[in-house]
Design a protein around this motif. Structure first.
Motif, PDB file in Angstrom:
ATOM      1  N   ASP A  94       0.812  -1.221   0.000  1.00 57.09           N
ATOM      2  CA  ASP A  94       0.000   0.000   0.000  1.00 57.09           C
ATOM      3  C   ASP A  94       0.843   1.268   0.000  1.00 57.09           C
ATOM      4  N   LYS A  95       2.064   1.173   0.515  1.00 59.04           N
ATOM      5  CA  LYS A  95       2.854   2.382   0.750  1.00 59.04           C
ATOM      6  C   LYS A  95       4.028   2.605  -0.200  1.00 59.04           C
ATOM      7  N   HIS A  96       4.443   1.582  -0.929  1.00 59.33           N
ATOM      8  CA  HIS A  96       5.659   1.715  -1.732  1.00 59.33           C
ATOM      9  C   HIS A  96       5.397   1.250  -3.169  1.00 59.33           C
ATOM     10  N   PRO A  97       5.914   1.971  -4.137  1.00 60.13           N
ATOM     11  CA  PRO A  97       5.713   1.558  -5.544  1.00 60.13           C
ATOM     12  C   PRO A  97       6.630   0.386  -5.911  1.00 60.13           C
ATOM     13  N   LEU A  98       6.169  -0.808  -5.650  1.00 60.55           N
ATOM     14  CA  LEU A  98       6.948  -2.009  -5.935  1.00 60.55           C
ATOM     15  C   LEU A  98       6.616  -2.542  -7.324  1.00 60.55           C
ATOM     16  N   GLU A  99       7.609  -3.172  -7.955  1.00 57.66           N
ATOM     17  CA  GLU A  99       7.355  -3.940  -9.176  1.00 57.66           C
ATOM     18  C   GLU A  99       7.251  -5.419  -8.847  1.00 57.66           C
ATOM     19  N   GLY A 100       7.920  -5.822  -7.750  1.00 57.58           N
ATOM     20  CA  GLY A 100       7.914  -7.234  -7.427  1.00 57.58           C
ATOM     21  C   GLY A 100       8.223  -7.501  -5.970  1.00 57.58           C
ATOM     22  N   ILE A 101       7.995  -8.751  -5.594  1.00 59.94           N
ATOM     23  CA  ILE A 101       8.291  -9.239  -4.242  1.00 59.94           C
ATOM     24  C   ILE A 101       8.941 -10.604  -4.398  1.00 59.94           C
ATOM     25  N   ILE A 102      10.013 -10.826  -3.651  1.00 58.86           N
ATOM     26  CA  ILE A 102      10.583 -12.167  -3.531  1.00 58.86           C
ATOM     27  C   ILE A 102      10.304 -12.627  -2.113  1.00 58.86           C
ATOM     28  N   LEU A 103       9.490 -13.671  -1.996  1.00 57.93           N
ATOM     29  CA  LEU A 103       9.177 -14.263  -0.696  1.00 57.93           C
ATOM     30  C   LEU A 103      10.134 -15.435  -0.480  1.00 57.93           C
ATOM     31  N   VAL A 104      10.941 -15.357   0.572  1.00 58.10           N
ATOM     32  CA  VAL A 104      11.967 -16.372   0.823  1.00 58.10           C
ATOM     33  C   VAL A 104      11.482 -17.348   1.894  1.00 58.10           C
ATOM     34  N   HIS A 105      11.456 -18.617   1.530  1.00 55.72           N
ATOM     35  CA  HIS A 105      11.138 -19.685   2.470  1.00 55.72           C
ATOM     36  C   HIS A 105      12.460 -20.195   3.054  1.00 55.72           C
ATOM     37  N   ARG A 118      -2.512 -12.497  -3.673  1.00 59.14           N
ATOM     38  CA  ARG A 118      -3.801 -11.919  -4.099  1.00 59.14           C
ATOM     39  C   ARG A 118      -3.693 -10.392  -4.164  1.00 59.14           C
ATOM     40  N   LYS A 119      -3.166  -9.783  -3.109  1.00 60.59           N
ATOM     41  CA  LYS A 119      -3.058  -8.323  -3.078  1.00 60.59           C
ATOM     42  C   LYS A 119      -2.044  -7.825  -4.110  1.00 60.59           C
ATOM     43  N   ALA A 120      -0.921  -8.522  -4.242  1.00 57.92           N
ATOM     44  CA  ALA A 120       0.101  -8.114  -5.209  1.00 57.92           C
ATOM     45  C   ALA A 120      -0.460  -8.138  -6.634  1.00 57.92           C
ATOM     46  N   LYS A 121      -1.184  -9.187  -6.980  1.00 58.98           N
ATOM     47  CA  LYS A 121      -1.763  -9.286  -8.324  1.00 58.98           C
ATOM     48  C   LYS A 121      -2.752  -8.155  -8.573  1.00 58.98           C
ATOM     49  N   SER A 122      -3.520  -7.777  -7.544  1.00 61.80           N
ATOM     50  CA  SER A 122      -4.480  -6.685  -7.722  1.00 61.80           C
ATOM     51  C   SER A 122      -3.778  -5.354  -7.979  1.00 61.80           C
ATOM     52  N   LYS A 123      -2.508  -5.260  -7.588  1.00 61.68           N
ATOM     53  CA  LYS A 123      -1.739  -4.030  -7.780  1.00 61.68           C
ATOM     54  C   LYS A 123      -0.740  -4.140  -8.931  1.00 61.68           C
ATOM     55  N   GLY A 124      -0.755  -5.264  -9.656  1.00 55.41           N
ATOM     56  CA  GLY A 124       0.157  -5.445 -10.781  1.00 55.41           C
ATOM     57  C   GLY A 124       1.590  -5.706 -10.368  1.00 55.41           C
ATOM     58  N   VAL A 125       1.793  -6.260  -9.187  1.00 52.11           N
ATOM     59  CA  VAL A 125       3.124  -6.542  -8.653  1.00 52.11           C
ATOM     60  C   VAL A 125       3.377  -8.045  -8.766  1.00 52.11           C
ATOM     61  N   PHE A 126       4.514  -8.424  -9.363  1.00 53.72           N
ATOM     62  CA  PHE A 126       4.809  -9.850  -9.481  1.00 53.72           C
ATOM     63  C   PHE A 126       5.326 -10.402  -8.150  1.00 53.72           C
ATOM     64  N   VAL A 127       5.126 -11.704  -7.960  1.00 56.92           N
ATOM     65  CA  VAL A 127       5.616 -12.391  -6.764  1.00 56.92           C
ATOM     66  C   VAL A 127       6.374 -13.637  -7.197  1.00 56.92           C
ATOM     67  N   ILE A 128       7.604 -13.728  -6.716  1.00 54.52           N
ATOM     68  CA  ILE A 128       8.455 -14.895  -6.938  1.00 54.52           C
ATOM     69  C   ILE A 128       8.778 -15.481  -5.567  1.00 54.52           C
TER      70      ILE A 128
END
Length: 191
Positions: A94-105, A118-128
């Motif tokens: 909500d606060k930062h203009p991101l292009e993507g997120i890398i979620l590390v397990h 779900r939220k990232a897709k609604s904002k056009g942000v890719f998730v890897i």
């Protein structure tokens, strides 16, 4: 023995097995886990200087792959299990203009990716998902890559399954992403 030095039948068999283990439609073998992350970001259209959120606690490749792909890492705090805090990621969306997120397990533990994706897709942000330490792991019955655009594995000798030297893999259910990753892994060549 097949006469193919690159992407021969052994690699294709490995990719099929990796896709099956991961419960995904496609798997693309690459040189390392770092390559997997960089190639996935490029395939997803990371622009030069684009911001990508990543955990502050991981092997350096989680962040350096962002730089290698032309982006800028934005570091996230961790929870008591050494994973990115879901609330922090959702707030950052909500606060930062991101292009993507890398979620590390980490350590076989998986982040709950569903709400973030779900939220990232609604904002056009890719998730890897950086699943270098999560081959075979599941969260609520789901494997890495189920909700995200792609998940990336490492086959470094220190990982769950190690190769001689190194190796990596990208898994995805999106055919377009898979085709772009296949093209990017070897200088745009498909054959």
């Amino acid at each position: 023995s097949s006469g193919k030095v690159l992407q021969g039948p052994d690699v294709q068999n490995f990719e099929t097995r990796l896709a099956n283990i991961s419960e995904m439609k496609s798997a693309i073998a690459v040189g390392s886990g770092t390559d997997a992350l960089s190639i996935a970001m490029k395939a997803l259209g990371l622009s030069n200087g684009g911001h990508v959120a990543v955990t502050s606690l991981s092997f350096v490749a989680s962040a350096s792959s962002i730089v290698n792909a032309g982006g800028v890492p934005i570091f996230l705090d961790i929870d008591h299990h050494y994973l990115s805090k879901t609330e922090t990621v959702l707030d950052l969306l909500d606060k930062h203009p991101l292009e993507g997120i890398i979620l590390v397990h980490l350590y076989g533990q998986m982040i709950d990716t569903e709400a973030i994706c779900r939220k990232a897709k609604s904002k056009g942000v890719f998730v890897i998902e950086d699943a270098a330490q999560a081959l075979g792991a599941k969260h609520k019955g789901k494997t890495p890559g189920t909700y995200s655009d792609a998940a990336c594995y490492s086959f470094d000798p220190t990982k769950v399954v190690g190769a001689y030297g190194s190796g990596g893999g990208i898994v995805t259910n999106n055919e377009q992403i898979a085709l772009r990753c296949q093209s990017l892994r070897y200088h745009g060549q498909s054959q």
